[in-house]
Design a protein around this motif. Sequence first.
Motif, PDB file in Angstrom:
ATOM      1  N   GLU A  75       0.817  -1.212   0.000  1.00  0.00           N
ATOM      2  CA  GLU A  75       0.000   0.000   0.000  1.00  0.00           C
ATOM      3  C   GLU A  75       0.852   1.264   0.000  1.00  0.00           C
ATOM      4  O   GLU A  75       0.314   2.358   0.003  1.00  0.00           O
ATOM      5  CB  GLU A  75      -0.909  -0.011   1.224  1.00  0.00           C
ATOM      6  N   LYS A  76       2.181   1.084   0.021  1.00  0.00           N
ATOM      7  CA  LYS A  76       3.100   2.233   0.066  1.00  0.00           C
ATOM      8  C   LYS A  76       2.710   3.150   1.220  1.00  0.00           C
ATOM      9  O   LYS A  76       2.511   4.346   1.055  1.00  0.00           O
ATOM     10  CB  LYS A  76       3.081   3.024  -1.259  1.00  0.00           C
ATOM     11  N   LYS A 103      -0.063   7.417   3.281  1.00  0.00           N
ATOM     12  CA  LYS A 103       0.753   6.992   2.137  1.00  0.00           C
ATOM     13  C   LYS A 103       2.140   7.641   2.236  1.00  0.00           C
ATOM     14  O   LYS A 103       2.256   8.775   2.711  1.00  0.00           O
ATOM     15  CB  LYS A 103       0.096   7.442   0.821  1.00  0.00           C
ATOM     16  N   ILE A 104       3.144   6.933   1.768  1.00  0.00           N
ATOM     17  CA  ILE A 104       4.502   7.486   1.792  1.00  0.00           C
ATOM     18  C   ILE A 104       4.598   8.679   0.846  1.00  0.00           C
ATOM     19  O   ILE A 104       4.201   8.583  -0.320  1.00  0.00           O
ATOM     20  CB  ILE A 104       5.542   6.437   1.335  1.00  0.00           C
ATOM     21  N   LYS A 110      10.966  11.280   3.740  1.00  0.00           N
ATOM     22  CA  LYS A 110      12.362  10.958   3.445  1.00  0.00           C
ATOM     23  C   LYS A 110      12.714   9.526   3.861  1.00  0.00           C
ATOM     24  O   LYS A 110      13.638   9.311   4.657  1.00  0.00           O
ATOM     25  CB  LYS A 110      13.302  11.946   4.142  1.00  0.00           C
ATOM     26  N   PRO A 111      11.976   8.553   3.335  1.00  0.00           N
ATOM     27  CA  PRO A 111      12.243   7.165   3.747  1.00  0.00           C
ATOM     28  C   PRO A 111      13.636   6.726   3.298  1.00  0.00           C
ATOM     29  O   PRO A 111      14.036   7.001   2.167  1.00  0.00           O
ATOM     30  CB  PRO A 111      11.157   6.359   3.042  1.00  0.00           C
TER      31      PRO A 111
END
Lengths: 140, 476
Positions: A75-76, A103-104, A110-111
């Motif tokens: 699902e990000k 959501k990312i 900044k993953p």
Amino acid sequence: MGFELFSHPADIGVRAWGDSLEEALEEAALGLVAVQTDLDLIEPREERRLEVVSPDEEFLLFDFLNEVVFFMAREKMLFGQVKVFLEQKENQFFLEAKMKGEKIKPEKHKPAVEIKGVSWHELKVKRKGKGYWVQCVLDV
Amino acid sequence: MLKAKLKQVDKYIYEYPVEALMQVPARIFADQDILADLEDKVIHQLVNVASLPGIVGAALAMPDVHSGYGFPIGGVAAFDPGAGGIISGGGVGFDIACGVRTLRTPLSLKDLKAREELLADELFRTIPAGVGSRGKLKLSLKEMDKLLSEGASWAVKKGFGVEEDLEFIEEKGVAQGARPDFVSAKAKQRQEAEMGTLGSGNHYLEVQVVKEIYDVKKAQLMGLGLNQVVVSIHCGSRGLGHQIGTDYMREMVLAAKKSGYFLADRELAFAPIYSKLGEQYLGAMRAGINCALANRQIITHWVREVFKRIFGSEVLPLLYDVSHNTCREEVHEVKGKKRVLFVHRKGATRAFGPGHPELPLKYRPIGQPVLIGGSMGTSSYVLVGTKKGMELSFGSACHGAGRVMSRNQAKKSFSGRELIASLAQKGIVIRGHSWRGLAEEAPLAYKDVTRVVEVCAQVGLVEKVARLEPVVVVKG
């Protein structure tokens, strides 16, 4: 209750603890998300529910965290709030979790690294006093 | 200290003799420096691998070895199915068929004409990378199953690349015996939006220049010349491979729990090759290999489009494609007898010697090209496999530099911004999605790839052909 991240030659480990197994698992899930981003940056915009059934406490840790990894990957999403409900029946653990997050957004969160999965290496679930202490190493 | 028990059996070969549950000795290819830095945990893990059922020859570690979980990273282990040999998800790793491919360009360094920044921007924009990125392709389940059966060949049929590419991929671009039906729905769902993505961590796309040639004849045969620009892609089977790893590690650990089999580390969990679970994992893992091959093939096509847009260069032929997290069924000669073995290479590259029937005709006289990726900003190498490697390491060599510093340590020791500045001084253009991600991949967090390659060459596992240096680096 709480969690900490620890070093492993190529990867990152998570240790978590709480007054109950539920709490320790919640903290472990947050530790897992913290490997990717700062938890304070995640807003609780959407909720996801997941369920796992496991034959013992260590499988429970493995199954639950891998399910979180799956949800994040598919699902990000990133989750900043986790609530775990646990039931034990005839040597089986039934876990339900409600997770809130969003959501990312690469600019915002900044993953750093993607978690491939939770390994069995040095995976532990221990009773400590009245509470629980859990540990695992993530493959990143 | 297990290290004290190592015996030097050759200049660069150290052996841990058979004891207790070990079926075979453990062997480490190293020089004195690498040995001095070697973690005791690596030897411990090798000893565990050497104790697994049906292992043949020795449990091997390449010079870039570091401790993993269960199996060390940089390890090779071969199992005989007829002698109770096993297959292990942990012996392959989560990122099934992670690997490197290199494309030749017709350009030389001066042809780039200071367009490195533009090239970096275009590659960064065109090839999705980083955590949470979505690919440009969305596949139906039916199409996914085809991809998992046909690998790079599927991608070529869909217009990604040309038929000729397949000749220069291990197993001609298709792992035979792949079983999409043994891959979980979850694994397929996780891959839905991930085809043609680079991923994160140590994965990269680099534009490199041939900086040094060690063997002119072999380089010529590969089409490599001094100052020539090449492109290397390092990535794997993405979410699908990771989920296959997770799913089957669970099944294998569950099987051990049910049978009461003692595992020194549960990441060593396995299934006999001749068992239902063994067959299922093998079929799923081969589908994972095909996923990785198709992924690198799709990215290749987009790289070619970028080069066409900027330089008008139409053709970027594939030099070769290697996978360094696999288990493959291969025929090897052991003590003068040919045996079918299942060779696990976890962080190790297949390096078949000259004349091997698996090699494309073009490379058969010189041996299999072995592509070694450096850490960010350091050299990469093009090598070839040798006859001696066939005898010493089941035709295997190192895969890269190998970590010496954990991500946490690296993050604390380096800053992404400073790193980019220092690489820019060397003329390297970098694009990355995360400062922290970059810091964790700092070159000093890795062993010196040059030393690792040198030891492999000195032992005779490979011969050096060329050294590449990065010009443009795109990180996930």
